[in-house]
Design a protein around this motif. Sequence first.
Motif, PDB file in Angstrom:
ATOM      1  N   TYR A  76       0.832  -1.192   0.000  1.00 56.75           N
ATOM      2  CA  TYR A  76       0.000   0.000   0.000  1.00 56.75           C
ATOM      3  C   TYR A  76       0.873   1.250   0.000  1.00 56.75           C
ATOM      4  O   TYR A  76       1.953   1.281   0.606  1.00 56.75           O
ATOM      5  CB  TYR A  76      -0.918   0.021   1.230  1.00 56.75           C
ATOM      6  CG  TYR A  76      -1.671  -1.270   1.433  1.00 56.75           C
ATOM      7  CD1 TYR A  76      -2.866  -1.505   0.778  1.00 56.75           C
ATOM      8  CD2 TYR A  76      -1.169  -2.269   2.269  1.00 56.75           C
ATOM      9  CE1 TYR A  76      -3.558  -2.688   0.943  1.00 56.75           C
ATOM     10  CE2 TYR A  76      -1.844  -3.460   2.433  1.00 56.75           C
ATOM     11  CZ  TYR A  76      -3.041  -3.669   1.778  1.00 56.75           C
ATOM     12  OH  TYR A  76      -3.709  -4.852   1.931  1.00 56.75           O
ATOM     13  N   ASN A  96      -4.592   5.987   2.056  1.00 57.25           N
ATOM     14  CA  ASN A  96      -3.730   4.888   1.608  1.00 57.25           C
ATOM     15  C   ASN A  96      -4.484   4.043   0.589  1.00 57.25           C
ATOM     16  O   ASN A  96      -5.710   3.927   0.645  1.00 57.25           O
ATOM     17  CB  ASN A  96      -3.241   4.028   2.776  1.00 57.25           C
ATOM     18  CG  ASN A  96      -4.368   3.283   3.468  1.00 57.25           C
ATOM     19  OD1 ASN A  96      -4.982   3.799   4.390  1.00 57.25           O
ATOM     20  ND2 ASN A  96      -4.628   2.047   3.034  1.00 57.25           N
ATOM     21  N   GLY A  98      -3.855   0.428  -2.202  1.00 57.53           N
ATOM     22  CA  GLY A  98      -2.964  -0.621  -2.674  1.00 57.53           C
ATOM     23  C   GLY A  98      -3.710  -1.893  -2.985  1.00 57.53           C
ATOM     24  O   GLY A  98      -4.948  -1.902  -3.098  1.00 57.53           O
ATOM     25  N   ASN A 128      -7.634  -1.939  -2.110  1.00 56.35           N
ATOM     26  CA  ASN A 128      -8.056  -1.376  -0.841  1.00 56.35           C
ATOM     27  C   ASN A 128      -7.820   0.127  -0.814  1.00 56.35           C
ATOM     28  O   ASN A 128      -6.833   0.633  -1.348  1.00 56.35           O
ATOM     29  CB  ASN A 128      -7.274  -2.010   0.313  1.00 56.35           C
ATOM     30  CG  ASN A 128      -7.583  -1.334   1.644  1.00 56.35           C
ATOM     31  OD1 ASN A 128      -8.653  -1.552   2.212  1.00 56.35           O
ATOM     32  ND2 ASN A 128      -6.671  -0.505   2.125  1.00 56.35           N
TER      33      ASN A 128
END
Length: 265
Positions: A76, A96, A98, A128
């Motif tokens: 991520y 974030n 990833g 995600n």
Amino acid sequence: FTQYMFNGLAVNPAYSSMDEALNVTAVARQQWTGFEGAPNTQTITFHTPIKESNSSVGALLMRDQIGEVISENGAYLTFAQRVRISESAYVAVGVNGGISKYAANYSAIPNETADDPVFMDENDLRGNLGMGLIVFSDKFYAGISSPFFLSQNFTESTNAASTHRPHFMLQGGYLMNLGEDVKFKPNMLVKYVNGSPVQVDLNANFLLKGTIWLGASLRSMDSFDVIAEVQITPTIQVGYAYDFTTTALAKVEGGSHEIMLNFRL
């Protein structure tokens, strides 16, 4: 993580705004030693400010082994931006994003699941997106985050039975001087995911002569934990935590171990 207060990027993507230095942190956690198939998790995080700006970037690599046949590996990237709200305090937001690879190899269990369609092997690639907000100064921090908020399965599978649920976390801490060589820092982490009870971590750490952290934590419905961190050099810190399980699992396992290594340049 028991040492969440020293591994903030894994909890809140806005955490990188709190430090002006480049940080690399590795954490390895072995849960419930002696219990066959117990979870074990490893993470490596990296974050650094972008030159003289109020922006910072980071990365998180994670490996999670859950039981004997389930694993997840993910990578991520994070970005955070802070804004000064007073002479000594800031507010920061972070995101974030990833991908992770989730595998459930139920066929590795002999003669147990071969004829049960619910336990067919699962192999998914997932995206995600997470987010976080944090308010901080040189004396305190308080934040709310969901590092795994939105998950998307990219695999066209009719057996993708396992899904991520958003986890919500509330964290905070305060640093106070107790004398020339002693500082006291209480921390708190509250965790919630739909379908499970709210879990609360209460922690108290003491910093001795700016070199050694000694502390203890109480995690509701789970464990009592002890923590020790040592600043070996100005750039290298090592830490260890041990969890004394307070549930019935204590009868069949030997506690949980967690090791941390941090480079701050």
